[in-house]
Scaffold this motif. Structure first.
Motif, PDB file in Angstrom:
ATOM      1  N   TYR A   1     112.845 -18.480   0.644  1.00  0.00           N
ATOM      2  CA  TYR A   1     112.116 -19.489  -0.115  1.00  0.00           C
ATOM      3  C   TYR A   1     112.605 -20.855   0.364  1.00  0.00           C
ATOM      4  O   TYR A   1     113.779 -21.188   0.215  1.00  0.00           O
ATOM      5  CB  TYR A   1     112.376 -19.329  -1.612  1.00  0.00           C
ATOM      6  N   PHE A   2     111.695 -21.651   0.931  1.00  0.00           N
ATOM      7  CA  PHE A   2     112.062 -22.913   1.552  1.00  0.00           C
ATOM      8  C   PHE A   2     112.180 -24.010   0.497  1.00  0.00           C
ATOM      9  O   PHE A   2     111.202 -24.338  -0.181  1.00  0.00           O
ATOM     10  CB  PHE A   2     111.034 -23.299   2.608  1.00  0.00           C
ATOM     11  N   VAL A   3     113.381 -24.586   0.390  1.00  0.00           N
ATOM     12  CA  VAL A   3     113.649 -25.610  -0.623  1.00  0.00           C
ATOM     13  C   VAL A   3     113.571 -27.013  -0.037  1.00  0.00           C
ATOM     14  O   VAL A   3     112.947 -27.911  -0.603  1.00  0.00           O
ATOM     15  CB  VAL A   3     115.026 -25.373  -1.277  1.00  0.00           C
ATOM     16  N   ALA A   4     114.220 -27.255   1.101  1.00  0.00           N
ATOM     17  CA  ALA A   4     114.232 -28.601   1.687  1.00  0.00           C
ATOM     18  C   ALA A   4     114.564 -28.521   3.170  1.00  0.00           C
ATOM     19  O   ALA A   4     115.250 -27.597   3.619  1.00  0.00           O
ATOM     20  CB  ALA A   4     115.251 -29.492   0.979  1.00  0.00           C
ATOM     21  N   ARG A   5     114.086 -29.494   3.916  1.00  0.00           N
ATOM     22  CA  ARG A   5     114.434 -29.599   5.332  1.00  0.00           C
ATOM     23  C   ARG A   5     115.660 -30.493   5.471  1.00  0.00           C
ATOM     24  O   ARG A   5     115.721 -31.583   4.899  1.00  0.00           O
ATOM     25  CB  ARG A   5     113.277 -30.186   6.129  1.00  0.00           C
ATOM     26  N   LEU A   6     116.647 -30.017   6.229  1.00  0.00           N
ATOM     27  CA  LEU A   6     117.869 -30.792   6.444  1.00  0.00           C
ATOM     28  C   LEU A   6     117.741 -31.703   7.655  1.00  0.00           C
ATOM     29  O   LEU A   6     118.198 -32.851   7.626  1.00  0.00           O
ATOM     30  CB  LEU A   6     119.055 -29.847   6.632  1.00  0.00           C
ATOM     31  N   ARG A   7     117.170 -31.195   8.720  1.00  0.00           N
ATOM     32  CA  ARG A   7     117.041 -32.006   9.932  1.00  0.00           C
ATOM     33  C   ARG A   7     116.097 -31.307  10.899  1.00  0.00           C
ATOM     34  O   ARG A   7     115.773 -30.123  10.746  1.00  0.00           O
ATOM     35  CB  ARG A   7     118.404 -32.223  10.604  1.00  0.00           C
ATOM     36  N   GLU A   8     115.680 -32.058  11.912  1.00  0.00           N
ATOM     37  CA  GLU A   8     114.881 -31.470  12.978  1.00  0.00           C
ATOM     38  C   GLU A   8     115.783 -30.722  13.947  1.00  0.00           C
ATOM     39  O   GLU A   8     117.015 -30.844  13.895  1.00  0.00           O
ATOM     40  CB  GLU A   8     114.109 -32.561  13.714  1.00  0.00           C
ATOM     41  N   GLU A   9     115.188 -29.966  14.824  1.00  0.00           N
ATOM     42  CA  GLU A   9     115.949 -29.251  15.842  1.00  0.00           C
ATOM     43  C   GLU A   9     116.466 -30.241  16.885  1.00  0.00           C
ATOM     44  O   GLU A   9     115.743 -31.153  17.289  1.00  0.00           O
ATOM     45  CB  GLU A   9     115.072 -28.190  16.507  1.00  0.00           C
ATOM     46  N   LYS A  10     117.726 -30.069  17.300  1.00  0.00           N
ATOM     47  CA  LYS A  10     118.345 -31.005  18.237  1.00  0.00           C
ATOM     48  C   LYS A  10     119.021 -30.252  19.381  1.00  0.00           C
ATOM     49  O   LYS A  10     119.351 -29.071  19.270  1.00  0.00           O
ATOM     50  CB  LYS A  10     119.407 -31.853  17.519  1.00  0.00           C
ATOM     51  N   ILE A  11     119.238 -30.986  20.464  1.00  0.00           N
ATOM     52  CA  ILE A  11     120.039 -30.481  21.579  1.00  0.00           C
ATOM     53  C   ILE A  11     121.431 -31.093  21.459  1.00  0.00           C
ATOM     54  O   ILE A  11     121.584 -32.317  21.332  1.00  0.00           O
ATOM     55  CB  ILE A  11     119.423 -30.866  22.935  1.00  0.00           C
ATOM     56  N   PHE A  12     122.464 -30.248  21.488  1.00  0.00           N
ATOM     57  CA  PHE A  12     123.846 -30.720  21.362  1.00  0.00           C
ATOM     58  C   PHE A  12     124.554 -30.619  22.709  1.00  0.00           C
ATOM     59  O   PHE A  12     124.251 -29.745  23.530  1.00  0.00           O
ATOM     60  CB  PHE A  12     124.585 -29.913  20.301  1.00  0.00           C
ATOM     61  N   ALA A  13     125.507 -31.519  22.916  1.00  0.00           N
ATOM     62  CA  ALA A  13     126.196 -31.605  24.208  1.00  0.00           C
ATOM     63  C   ALA A  13     126.989 -30.355  24.517  1.00  0.00           C
ATOM     64  O   ALA A  13     127.083 -29.924  25.664  1.00  0.00           O
ATOM     65  CB  ALA A  13     127.104 -32.839  24.242  1.00  0.00           C
ATOM     66  N   ASP A  14     127.592 -29.763  23.477  1.00  0.00           N
ATOM     67  CA  ASP A  14     128.411 -28.570  23.693  1.00  0.00           C
ATOM     68  C   ASP A  14     128.559 -27.827  22.367  1.00  0.00           C
ATOM     69  O   ASP A  14     128.049 -28.265  21.324  1.00  0.00           O
ATOM     70  CB  ASP A  14     129.786 -28.946  24.259  1.00  0.00           C
ATOM     71  N   SER A  15     129.298 -26.713  22.412  1.00  0.00           N
ATOM     72  CA  SER A  15     129.458 -25.880  21.223  1.00  0.00           C
ATOM     73  C   SER A  15     130.199 -26.607  20.117  1.00  0.00           C
ATOM     74  O   SER A  15     129.901 -26.423  18.926  1.00  0.00           O
ATOM     75  CB  SER A  15     130.189 -24.589  21.587  1.00  0.00           C
ATOM     76  N   ASP A  16     131.165 -27.455  20.462  1.00  0.00           N
ATOM     77  CA  ASP A  16     131.916 -28.183  19.436  1.00  0.00           C
ATOM     78  C   ASP A  16     130.995 -29.110  18.646  1.00  0.00           C
ATOM     79  O   ASP A  16     131.098 -29.214  17.413  1.00  0.00           O
ATOM     80  CB  ASP A  16     133.042 -28.992  20.075  1.00  0.00           C
ATOM     81  N   ALA A  17     130.091 -29.794  19.345  1.00  0.00           N
ATOM     82  CA  ALA A  17     129.151 -30.677  18.663  1.00  0.00           C
ATOM     83  C   ALA A  17     128.199 -29.871  17.779  1.00  0.00           C
ATOM     84  O   ALA A  17     127.850 -30.293  16.663  1.00  0.00           O
ATOM     85  CB  ALA A  17     128.370 -31.489  19.682  1.00  0.00           C
ATOM     86  N   LEU A  18     127.794 -28.702  18.248  1.00  0.00           N
ATOM     87  CA  LEU A  18     126.911 -27.842  17.463  1.00  0.00           C
ATOM     88  C   LEU A  18     127.637 -27.351  16.208  1.00  0.00           C
ATOM     89  O   LEU A  18     127.060 -27.357  15.101  1.00  0.00           O
ATOM     90  CB  LEU A  18     126.438 -26.671  18.305  1.00  0.00           C
ATOM     91  N   ILE A  19     128.891 -26.930  16.346  1.00  0.00           N
ATOM     92  CA  ILE A  19     129.665 -26.457  15.197  1.00  0.00           C
ATOM     93  C   ILE A  19     129.824 -27.562  14.166  1.00  0.00           C
ATOM     94  O   ILE A  19     129.677 -27.340  12.945  1.00  0.00           O
ATOM     95  CB  ILE A  19     131.039 -25.928  15.659  1.00  0.00           C
ATOM     96  N   ALA A  20     130.107 -28.776  14.625  1.00  0.00           N
ATOM     97  CA  ALA A  20     130.254 -29.902  13.697  1.00  0.00           C
ATOM     98  C   ALA A  20     128.958 -30.150  12.930  1.00  0.00           C
ATOM     99  O   ALA A  20     128.962 -30.416  11.721  1.00  0.00           O
ATOM    100  CB  ALA A  20     130.672 -31.151  14.469  1.00  0.00           C
ATOM    101  N   ALA A  21     127.811 -30.042  13.642  1.00  0.00           N
ATOM    102  CA  ALA A  21     126.521 -30.249  12.983  1.00  0.00           C
ATOM    103  C   ALA A  21     126.237 -29.150  11.962  1.00  0.00           C
ATOM    104  O   ALA A  21     125.725 -29.422  10.867  1.00  0.00           O
ATOM    105  CB  ALA A  21     125.416 -30.297  14.038  1.00  0.00           C
ATOM    106  N   ILE A  22     126.591 -27.904  12.302  1.00  0.00           N
ATOM    107  CA  ILE A  22     126.366 -26.803  11.366  1.00  0.00           C
ATOM    108  C   ILE A  22     127.206 -26.996  10.114  1.00  0.00           C
ATOM    109  O   ILE A  22     126.746 -26.745   8.992  1.00  0.00           O
ATOM    110  CB  ILE A  22     126.665 -25.449  12.034  1.00  0.00           C
ATOM    111  N   ARG A  23     128.436 -27.459  10.279  1.00  0.00           N
ATOM    112  CA  ARG A  23     129.280 -27.711   9.110  1.00  0.00           C
ATOM    113  C   ARG A  23     128.658 -28.772   8.207  1.00  0.00           C
ATOM    114  O   ARG A  23     128.696 -28.664   6.971  1.00  0.00           O
ATOM    115  CB  ARG A  23     130.677 -28.128   9.562  1.00  0.00           C
ATOM    116  N   GLN A  24     128.085 -29.793   8.803  1.00  0.00           N
ATOM    117  CA  GLN A  24     127.399 -30.814   8.010  1.00  0.00           C
ATOM    118  C   GLN A  24     126.177 -30.220   7.311  1.00  0.00           C
ATOM    119  O   GLN A  24     125.896 -30.528   6.143  1.00  0.00           O
ATOM    120  CB  GLN A  24     126.981 -31.971   8.901  1.00  0.00           C
ATOM    121  N   ASP A  25     125.456 -29.353   8.038  1.00  0.00           N
ATOM    122  CA  ASP A  25     124.293 -28.692   7.441  1.00  0.00           C
ATOM    123  C   ASP A  25     124.699 -27.859   6.229  1.00  0.00           C
ATOM    124  O   ASP A  25     124.030 -27.872   5.190  1.00  0.00           O
ATOM    125  CB  ASP A  25     123.616 -27.778   8.463  1.00  0.00           C
ATOM    126  N   VAL A  26     125.807 -27.128   6.361  1.00  0.00           N
ATOM    127  CA  VAL A  26     126.273 -26.277   5.266  1.00  0.00           C
ATOM    128  C   VAL A  26     126.633 -27.130   4.051  1.00  0.00           C
ATOM    129  O   VAL A  26     126.255 -26.806   2.910  1.00  0.00           O
ATOM    130  CB  VAL A  26     127.477 -25.425   5.715  1.00  0.00           C
TER     131      VAL A  26
END
Length: 325
Positions: A273-298
């Motif tokens: 059940y879709f409640v809200a959009r957090l952000r659009e899909e992005k390209i990250f420089a590396d896995s560390d940047a992706l992990i940091a973004a996921i933590r913010q998403d959580v």
């Protein structure tokens, strides 16, 4: 509710029916207004209520290049219409031959001859038959001839905008899922089975479940806060819809991360059940940047979901408060 795909299978139509005609893609609040009027007319006349619709959507047959992505699966459409206390759903196979049927013939042979119609309910923009001659004015004239009433419901909506499936698709294309309940009367939802994936989420510390779904219309690519139903238990979650561009181009996937959950759900069915959009899909420089973004998403997802509840389809005519999800 009796569900039929051929009028020869209809039961107890001899005493008459009240009929609603339409495609009813999405079963939005405008459609629900039609169903409420239909049920009221049927009860007043002491006859059965019948929704007459088509499968597939007519444009998929007549002009596939212009056919819309459907907002509901066939199963969802049946459940949602049943929740409006409809007695019979006639989901008739659509064909070129049916499209070329003269409107007069359809009224005489189907509505009057087979359904013994006593009342008809349609939306303001409905038309059918060859050259779409079966308009509201035409049907009112036919009602005078054959003795059935015709309700042509005017547009209902909010903020000057009528409820429409096209508007729902526009909002989904923009990722604005938080606006959908005001049109549908419920959260936008999809169901699917958990299938095998590339297991990248596990290596990042956020194990995800890949979903395979029959739902045609998906929200825009991006990350969403969702409520996830698994075996009658609801969990907070995040879902990423897109092609995971950080790892190169690929097919669109639906990857769900359940907050505060551990366990094997492979091959199980989940409903989102879709409640809200957090952000659009992005390209990250590396896995560390992706992990940091996921933590913010959580963190943001937890905040948005802490008081969120699933908005369900509720039919106010129901004496037992029937719901469909």
């Amino acid at each position: 509710m009796q569900v039929i795909d051929h009028l020869a299978n209809i039961k107890d139509a001899g005493e008459g029916t009240a009929v609603a005609l339409g495609n009813f893609d999405g079963v939005h609040l405008g459609h629900r207004d039609i169903f409420r009027t239909l049920v009221r007319r049927a009860r007043e006349l002491g006859v059965r209520s019948l929704v007459y619709t088509f499968d597939p959507h007519p444009l998929k047959v007549l002009a596939p290049e212009r056919a819309p992505l459907l907002l509901n699966t066939a199963e969802e459409k049946v459940r949602l219409i049943a929740a409006s206390n409809i007695d019979i759903l006639a989901c008739i196979p659509f064909s070129v031959a049916l499209a070329s049927c003269e409107a007069e013939d359809f009224v005489r042979d189907v509505l009057v001859g087979q359904l013994h119609i006593r009342a008809l309910v349609i939306g303001y923009d409905f038309a059918f038959g060859r050259d779409r001659r079966g308009t509201g004015d035409f049907l009112r004239a036919q009602g005078e001839i054959y003795g059935f009433s015709v309700d042509v419901l005017q547009p209902v909506g909010m903020d000057g905008q009528p409820y429409s499936s096209s508007r729902v698709r526009e909002l989904l294309a923009e990722g604005r899922v938080e606006a959908i309940p005001s049109l549908l009367g419920r959260h936008y939802t999809l169901a699917g089975k958990v299938v095998g994936g590339e297991k990248r989420g596990r290596t990042l510390g956020f194990p995800t479940a890949n979903i395979s779904t029959e739902k045609e219309q998906l929200p825009a690519a991006g990350v969403y806060a969702v409520i996830v139903r698994h075996k009658n238990t609801d969990y907070q979650g995040l879902v990423n819809i897109g092609c995971r561009p950080t790892y190169g181009p690929g097919a669109t996937t639906i990857e769900v991360y359940l907050l505060d959950f551990s366990g094997d759900i492979y091959a199980d069915e989940l409903r989102l059940y879709f409640v809200a959009r957090l952000r659009e899909e992005k390209i990250f420089a590396d896995s560390d940047a992706l992990i940091a973004a996921i933590r913010q998403d959580v963190a943001l997802g937890r905040e948005l979901l802490k008081d969120a509840k699933i908005i369900q389809y509720q039919e106010y005519l129901s004496e037992d408060n029937t719901c469909a999800r």
